[in-house]
Write an enzyme that holds these catalytic residues in place. Sequence first.
Site, PDB file in Angstrom:
ATOM      1  N   GLU A  50      -9.829   2.369   4.055  1.00 21.99           N
ATOM      2  CA  GLU A  50      -9.482   3.524   3.199  1.00 21.99           C
ATOM      3  C   GLU A  50     -10.751   4.069   2.506  1.00 21.99           C
ATOM      4  O   GLU A  50     -10.988   5.279   2.484  1.00 21.99           O
ATOM      5  CB  GLU A  50      -8.453   3.036   2.176  1.00 21.99           C
ATOM      6  N   SER A  74       0.825  -1.213   0.000  1.00 18.29           N
ATOM      7  CA  SER A  74       0.000   0.000   0.000  1.00 18.29           C
ATOM      8  C   SER A  74       0.851   1.250   0.000  1.00 18.29           C
ATOM      9  O   SER A  74       1.944   1.273   0.539  1.00 18.29           O
ATOM     10  CB  SER A  74      -0.916   0.031   1.220  1.00 18.29           C
ATOM     11  N   LYS A 106      -4.587  -6.587   3.628  1.00 20.63           N
ATOM     12  CA  LYS A 106      -4.542  -5.486   2.651  1.00 20.63           C
ATOM     13  C   LYS A 106      -5.961  -5.107   2.208  1.00 20.63           C
ATOM     14  O   LYS A 106      -6.281  -3.935   2.033  1.00 20.63           O
ATOM     15  CB  LYS A 106      -3.697  -5.879   1.428  1.00 20.63           C
ATOM     16  N   HIS A 133      -7.514  -3.123   4.912  1.00 16.90           N
ATOM     17  CA  HIS A 133      -6.885  -1.798   4.829  1.00 16.90           C
ATOM     18  C   HIS A 133      -7.607  -0.959   3.768  1.00 16.90           C
ATOM     19  O   HIS A 133      -7.981   0.194   4.000  1.00 16.90           O
ATOM     20  CB  HIS A 133      -5.401  -1.948   4.466  1.00 16.90           C
ATOM     21  N   ASN A 134      -7.801  -1.538   2.599  1.00 18.00           N
ATOM     22  CA  ASN A 134      -8.458  -0.785   1.521  1.00 18.00           C
ATOM     23  C   ASN A 134      -9.900  -0.462   1.866  1.00 18.00           C
ATOM     24  O   ASN A 134     -10.407   0.609   1.526  1.00 18.00           O
ATOM     25  CB  ASN A 134      -8.393  -1.572   0.208  1.00 18.00           C
TER      26      ASN A 134
HETATM   27  P1  NDP Z   1      -0.973  -0.834 -14.255  1.00 21.62           P
HETATM   28  O1  NDP Z   1      -2.209  -0.954 -15.057  1.00 21.62           O
HETATM   29  O2  NDP Z   1      -0.294   0.488 -14.156  1.00 21.62           O
HETATM   30  O3  NDP Z   1       0.122  -1.873 -14.815  1.00 21.62           O
HETATM   31  C1  NDP Z   1      -0.204  -3.194 -15.065  1.00 21.62           C
HETATM   32  C2  NDP Z   1       1.052  -3.950 -15.488  1.00 21.62           C
HETATM   33  O4  NDP Z   1       0.717  -5.308 -15.645  1.00 21.62           O
HETATM   34  C3  NDP Z   1       1.627  -3.476 -16.813  1.00 21.62           C
HETATM   35  O5  NDP Z   1       3.025  -3.587 -16.746  1.00 21.62           O
HETATM   36  C4  NDP Z   1       1.045  -4.476 -17.812  1.00 21.62           C
HETATM   37  O6  NDP Z   1       1.884  -4.715 -18.919  1.00 21.62           O
HETATM   38  C5  NDP Z   1       1.013  -5.719 -16.969  1.00 21.62           C
HETATM   39  N1  NDP Z   1      -0.030  -6.643 -17.411  1.00 21.62           N
HETATM   40  C6  NDP Z   1      -1.345  -6.392 -17.565  1.00 21.62           C
HETATM   41  N2  NDP Z   1      -1.998  -7.508 -17.933  1.00 21.62           N
HETATM   42  C7  NDP Z   1      -1.055  -8.470 -18.020  1.00 21.62           C
HETATM   43  C8  NDP Z   1      -1.105  -9.838 -18.357  1.00 21.62           C
HETATM   44  N3  NDP Z   1      -2.281 -10.425 -18.664  1.00 21.62           N
HETATM   45  N4  NDP Z   1       0.056 -10.539 -18.331  1.00 21.62           N
HETATM   46  C9  NDP Z   1       1.214  -9.935 -18.012  1.00 21.62           C
HETATM   47  N5  NDP Z   1       1.329  -8.644 -17.690  1.00 21.62           N
HETATM   48  C10 NDP Z   1       0.196  -7.929 -17.684  1.00 21.62           C
HETATM   49  O7  NDP Z   1      -1.318  -1.419 -12.817  1.00 21.62           O
HETATM   50  P2  NDP Z   1      -0.793  -0.972 -11.383  1.00 21.62           P
HETATM   51  O8  NDP Z   1       0.693  -0.933 -11.393  1.00 21.62           O
HETATM   52  O9  NDP Z   1      -1.543   0.204 -10.889  1.00 21.62           O
HETATM   53  O10 NDP Z   1      -1.314  -2.210 -10.482  1.00 21.62           O
HETATM   54  C11 NDP Z   1      -0.630  -3.455 -10.425  1.00 21.62           C
HETATM   55  C12 NDP Z   1      -1.181  -4.216  -9.228  1.00 21.62           C
HETATM   56  O11 NDP Z   1      -0.921  -3.459  -8.040  1.00 21.62           O
HETATM   57  C13 NDP Z   1      -2.700  -4.422  -9.261  1.00 21.62           C
HETATM   58  O12 NDP Z   1      -3.024  -5.636  -8.659  1.00 21.62           O
HETATM   59  C14 NDP Z   1      -3.204  -3.283  -8.410  1.00 21.62           C
HETATM   60  O13 NDP Z   1      -4.478  -3.538  -7.861  1.00 21.62           O
HETATM   61  C15 NDP Z   1      -2.122  -3.239  -7.342  1.00 21.62           C
HETATM   62  N6  NDP Z   1      -2.014  -1.972  -6.623  1.00 21.62           N
HETATM   63  C16 NDP Z   1      -2.129  -0.767  -7.275  1.00 21.62           C
HETATM   64  C17 NDP Z   1      -2.015   0.420  -6.562  1.00 21.62           C
HETATM   65  C18 NDP Z   1      -2.093   1.744  -7.242  1.00 21.62           C
HETATM   66  O14 NDP Z   1      -2.155   2.750  -6.513  1.00 21.62           O
HETATM   67  N7  NDP Z   1      -2.073   1.815  -8.564  1.00 21.62           N
HETATM   68  C19 NDP Z   1      -1.786   0.407  -5.093  1.00 21.62           C
HETATM   69  C20 NDP Z   1      -1.610  -0.909  -4.540  1.00 21.62           C
HETATM   70  C21 NDP Z   1      -1.740  -2.042  -5.279  1.00 21.62           C
HETATM   71  P3  NDP Z   1       1.727  -3.963 -20.328  1.00 21.62           P
HETATM   72  O15 NDP Z   1       2.696  -2.810 -20.272  1.00 21.62           O
HETATM   73  O16 NDP Z   1       2.126  -4.990 -21.325  1.00 21.62           O
HETATM   74  O17 NDP Z   1       0.301  -3.541 -20.458  1.00 21.62           O
END
Ligand code: NDP
Length: 466
Positions: free
Chosen positions: A188, A127, A181, A184-185
């Site tokens: 939030e 988080s 987590k 937590h959310n």
């Molecule tokens: P993003 O959408 O920014 O990024 C997703 C990533 O995953 C990209 O690198 C994408 O690659 C890749 N991806 C998507 N689909 C696939 C797939 N089928 N196979 C392989 N790679 C894949 O997401 P976030 O970084 O925001 O979130 C990632 C995780 O973290 C999620 O579970 C989210 O819930 C969690 N999270 C997010 C927070 C936030 O504030 N954003 C906070 C805490 C947790 P490509 O470049 O090829 O599309």
Amino acid sequence: MKEAEIGLIGLGTMGAALALNIADNGFDIAVWNRTTARTREFHAGAGELAPRIIPTESLKELVESIKQPRAIILMVPAGDAVDEQIAALRPLLGPQDLIIDAGNANFRDTNRRASEAAGPFLGIGVSGGETGARYGPSIMGGGDKEHWDRVYPVLSAISAKYEGAPCATWMGEAGAGHFVKAVHNGIEYADMQMIAEIYGIMRDGMGMTASAIGEVFDRWNNGVLQSYLIEISGKVAGTVDAATGKPLLDVIVDAAGQKGTGRWTVIEAQHLGTPVPAIDAAVTARNLSSRREERATGQALFGAGSGALAQGTLDMANLENALIAGKIMCYAQGFSMIAAASDQFGWALPLPEIAKVWREGCIIRSAMLNDMASALEDEPTRNLLFAPSFAEQVKAAQEDLRLTVIESARAGLAAPALSSSLAWFDTMRRARGTANMIQGQRDFFGLHGFARLDTGATGQHGPWAE
Ligand code: NDP
């Protein structure tokens, strides 16, 4: 060839920030992303950290770039993407190699993945959004403790620190970290919703401008309510839109997004029989917020209520206290749910440690959490509402919460999270409730039986047939 300490898959918002954090803490990291252009772009933009980052263009190359036994973090969207990545990765790994799902997985999926796993597996909740991931998130771990211990040096180094103590804690087996987590959310969601309700009372009930509201939040951030969410609410309210010169808040559409963790929390709370009404109200409010056309139809038909509060009915001190009381009640609900899950799922979830791991790095970090950690350390199984320090605060603030709920209802201003917390509080402080009527009704139509207050006898029936 240089071998990385750890690997990471998924260079989106969170994965990219986490990878830079890991490199910044002196660990070499190998990265892979589904879209190779993103990997190249990420590496090219890593500046002085680039030498610590090994960009790879296939999973095989990723795996071969990491020292054994390997540890690989998945930072991809929760759900199918995680299963797909595990299925693609596992055949390339050795029996000791560890996969860590660091996304927002549903803890039931993590339980399943842990039990099906052909090798070591951890599910960790991270988080703090992008900034937290880059400079120090709060990390809630789940899975075999020996695997957690293996990667703890990296996770503790990159985590937020509260007075020097790492905010990275092992919560228990399998899905325990993702469960914590999710709660937590959920908290939030409720915290954000209550702040939004107070904002609405100031905007619609008191006719205050966004910048004036921002100043109030800024002031509150120096008191009991000091927290990241109050801080950013002040900043959001005080921001001017460059395109129009209006307060930015006034041009943002009033429909809130969500990715599911709040909903999962509410569903699990109902399964566990420990309701979290403030979180429930917050999830419901987000769902209703997206029904903009229907709400406009409702307003055309019924009017929006007077909206305005009568002069002098509520002041800033009333609202601040309402938020303090509502916040304590919401956290008490969340911790009760965690305690129930601990029993139900056979986890020994460490309640005081959970309050501690939330003190820094995460979105719900706040001054109050340190006091909550102390109260839970004194007596982990006691409802937080009854801990002396919080009971005193609630006694002092509950009438202001009541006044706020009454006056907002009178003006037609919805305050569902604050109202439901007040109803929860009024229920939790009344020894003789009204469920005797429910039991009478159930026995009348279904012969379900009731217990008697006087004799204690159970399975009793009323004379309905007569
Ligand atoms: P993003 O959408 O920014 O990024 C997703 C990533 O995953 C990209 O690198 C994408 O690659 C890749 N991806 C998507 N689909 C696939 C797939 N089928 N196979 C392989 N790679 C894949 O997401 P976030 O970084 O925001 O979130 C990632 C995780 O973290 C999620 O579970 C989210 O819930 C969690 N999270 C997010 C927070 C936030 O504030 N954003 C906070 C805490 C947790 P490509 O470049 O090829 O599309």
